[in-house]
Design a protein around this motif. Structure first.
Motif, short mmCIF file in Angstrom:
data_model
loop_
_atom_site.label_atom_id
_atom_site.label_comp_id
_atom_site.label_asym_id
_atom_site.label_seq_id
_atom_site.Cartn_x
_atom_site.Cartn_y
_atom_site.Cartn_z
N LEU A 95 0.82 -1.22 0.00
CA LEU A 95 0.00 0.00 0.00
C LEU A 95 0.85 1.27 0.00
N HIS A 96 2.15 1.11 -0.12
CA HIS A 96 3.02 2.29 -0.16
C HIS A 96 3.03 2.87 -1.57
N LYS A 97 1.88 3.41 -1.94
CA LYS A 97 1.66 3.97 -3.26
C LYS A 97 1.09 5.38 -3.11
N PRO A 98 1.18 6.19 -4.17
CA PRO A 98 0.68 7.58 -4.08
C PRO A 98 -0.76 7.68 -3.59
N MET A 99 -1.64 6.82 -4.11
CA MET A 99 -3.06 6.89 -3.72
C MET A 99 -3.23 6.72 -2.22
N TYR A 100 -2.51 5.77 -1.64
CA TYR A 100 -2.66 5.49 -0.21
C TYR A 100 -1.90 6.50 0.64
N LEU A 101 -0.84 7.08 0.09
CA LEU A 101 -0.19 8.19 0.78
C LEU A 101 -1.15 9.37 0.89
N LEU A 102 -1.91 9.62 -0.16
CA LEU A 102 -2.93 10.67 -0.12
C LEU A 102 -4.02 10.35 0.89
N LEU A 103 -4.40 9.08 0.97
CA LEU A 103 -5.39 8.68 1.99
C LEU A 103 -4.88 8.94 3.40
N CYS A 104 -3.59 8.70 3.60
CA CYS A 104 -2.99 8.97 4.92
C CYS A 104 -3.00 10.47 5.22
N MET A 105 -2.71 11.28 4.21
CA MET A 105 -2.77 12.73 4.40
C MET A 105 -4.19 13.17 4.75
N LEU A 106 -5.17 12.61 4.04
CA LEU A 106 -6.57 12.93 4.33
C LEU A 106 -6.93 12.50 5.75
N ALA A 107 -6.46 11.33 6.16
CA ALA A 107 -6.74 10.84 7.51
C ALA A 107 -6.13 11.76 8.57
N LEU A 108 -4.90 12.23 8.33
CA LEU A 108 -4.26 13.14 9.29
C LEU A 108 -5.02 14.45 9.41
N THR A 109 -5.48 14.98 8.28
CA THR A 109 -6.25 16.23 8.35
C THR A 109 -7.61 16.01 9.02
N ASP A 110 -8.22 14.85 8.79
CA ASP A 110 -9.49 14.54 9.47
C ASP A 110 -9.30 14.49 10.98
N ILE A 111 -8.23 13.83 11.41
CA ILE A 111 -7.94 13.78 12.85
C ILE A 111 -7.68 15.17 13.40
N GLY A 112 -6.92 15.97 12.64
CA GLY A 112 -6.59 17.31 13.09
C GLY A 112 -7.80 18.22 13.21
N MET A 120 -5.79 14.63 -4.83
CA MET A 120 -6.48 13.36 -5.07
C MET A 120 -7.22 13.39 -6.40
N GLY A 121 -7.79 14.55 -6.74
CA GLY A 121 -8.44 14.69 -8.04
C GLY A 121 -7.43 14.56 -9.17
N PHE A 122 -6.25 15.16 -9.00
CA PHE A 122 -5.19 15.05 -10.01
C PHE A 122 -4.72 13.60 -10.13
N ASP A 123 -4.65 12.92 -9.00
CA ASP A 123 -4.27 11.50 -9.00
C ASP A 123 -5.27 10.67 -9.82
N ARG A 124 -6.56 10.93 -9.65
CA ARG A 124 -7.57 10.20 -10.41
C ARG A 124 -7.49 10.56 -11.91
N ASN A 164 5.82 8.68 -4.86
CA ASN A 164 5.58 9.01 -3.45
C ASN A 164 6.26 10.32 -3.06
N ALA A 165 7.46 10.52 -3.56
CA ALA A 165 8.20 11.75 -3.24
C ALA A 165 7.47 12.98 -3.76
N ARG A 166 6.93 12.87 -4.98
CA ARG A 166 6.21 14.01 -5.57
C ARG A 166 4.92 14.29 -4.80
N ILE A 167 4.24 13.25 -4.39
CA ILE A 167 3.01 13.44 -3.61
C ILE A 167 3.33 14.11 -2.27
N ALA A 168 4.42 13.68 -1.64
CA ALA A 168 4.83 14.29 -0.37
C ALA A 168 5.14 15.77 -0.55
#
Length: 312
Positions: A57-74, A120-124, A140-144
């Motif tokens: 799951l160490h892919k751009p799509m799931y890295l974006l999901l992790c970012m979304l999860a962090l912002t949701d928690i925040g 995420m829209g750009f990813d799709r 992954n680096a570019r998404i970060a």
């Protein structure tokens, strides 16, 4: 109404009133709010845990999901603890510094989440319109880096908001009719000239939500055009399915936000308790539903979550 006109000895202290008109129901209101918060934490931390543990799951799509999860928690954590103190214990006092700090982090995280949704829209778009180059365009680096750019934009745009508020005078009325330090709610209780604050607030909205919605709209216009050029109906369904979760998350995030913000600025028709309830729900409900939506719609993530759940 007399409670709204109290004079406090300390000019650096505000009162977060909660939900006006529903004071007697604060305890009952706190129950679903608390449940939303706990489910949000469980769901988003589950996404973070599973993605971090699974190399596949160490892919751009799931890295974006992790970012979304962090912002949701925040977002939910910025306001829920103080809201529960108001509902459960009646602890409504908040210092000026505490209020401005809460405001800064809340709006910064919200603006960062909007940038994540654009990415995420750009990813799709790349996944559907240029799938053969997906792995080379979106690393992954570019998404970060895109995530850091979104965070930097949010900090630079939001930082002047509390600084401009600090210069305003606050006279007798220190009661904020809200459960958290929302920008316009604080601006409204100032007895000074707030035109600069209101104007800059609109600038921030246009430079974040307005710009991001425009970019997302353009992205999905290109996606739809590409899908319509595909002759296979099966390919049509597959392409639309890859966007369904993102579209649902966007609708849940942007629609209530715009409604709440515009109501705060321009509408005097909607009752205060209705508006404030909606302003709270749009911060609690999407963080709770986002991991559920992506868990249901993303088979690979669903399977990995099931693997850890069944193991337990």
């Amino acid at each position: 109404m007399s409670a709204f006109n109290l004079t406090f000895s300390s000019p650096s202290t505000f009162i977060l009133y909660g939900i006006p008109g529903l004071e007697a129901a604060h305890i009952w209101i706190s129950i679903p709010f608390f449940m939303f918060y706990i489910i949000s934490l469980l769901g988003n931390f589950t996404v973070l845990f599973v993605v971090s543990k699974e190399q596949t799951l160490h892919k751009p799509m799931y890295l974006l999901l992790c970012m979304l999860a962090l912002t949701d928690i925040g977002i939910s954590t910025c306001i829920m603890p103080k809201a529960l103190f108001i509902f459960w214990f009646g602890l409504k006092d908040i210092t000026l510094d505490g209020c401005l700090t809460q405001m800064f982090f809340l709006h910064t995280v919200a603006a960062t989440q909007s940038a994540v949704l654009v990415t995420m829209g750009f990813d799709r778009y790349i996944a559907i319109c240029d799938p053969l180059r997906y792995a080379t365009i979106l690393t992954n680096a570019r998404i970060a880096k895109l995530g850091l750019v979104g965070l930097l934009r949010a900090v630079l745009l939001v930082l002047p908001v509390p600084l401009l508020l600090r210069r305003l005078p606050f006279c007798a009325n220190h009661v904020i009719l809200h459960t958290y330090c929302e920008h316009m709610a604080v601006v409204k209780i100032s007895c000074g000239d707030t035109r600069v604050n209101q104007t800059y607030g609109l600038v921030v909205i246009l430079m974040t939500i307005g710009l991001d919605l425009t970019l997302i709209g353009l992205t999905y216009g290109l996606i739809i055009r590409a899908i319509l050029r595909i002759s296979s109906k099966k390919a049509h369904r597959k392409a639309f399915n890859t966007c369904t979760a993102h579209i649902c998350v966007m609708l849940m995030s942007y629609t209530p936000y715009l409604f709440s913000n515009l109501t705060h600025r321009f509408s005097q028709v909607i009752a205060a308790h209705v508006h404030i309830l909606l302003a709270n729900l749009y911060l609690f409900v999407p963080p709770m539903l986002n991991p559920i939506i992506y868990g249901v719609k993303t088979k690979e993530l669903r399977d990995k979550v099931g693997k850890y759940t069944c193991r337990r």
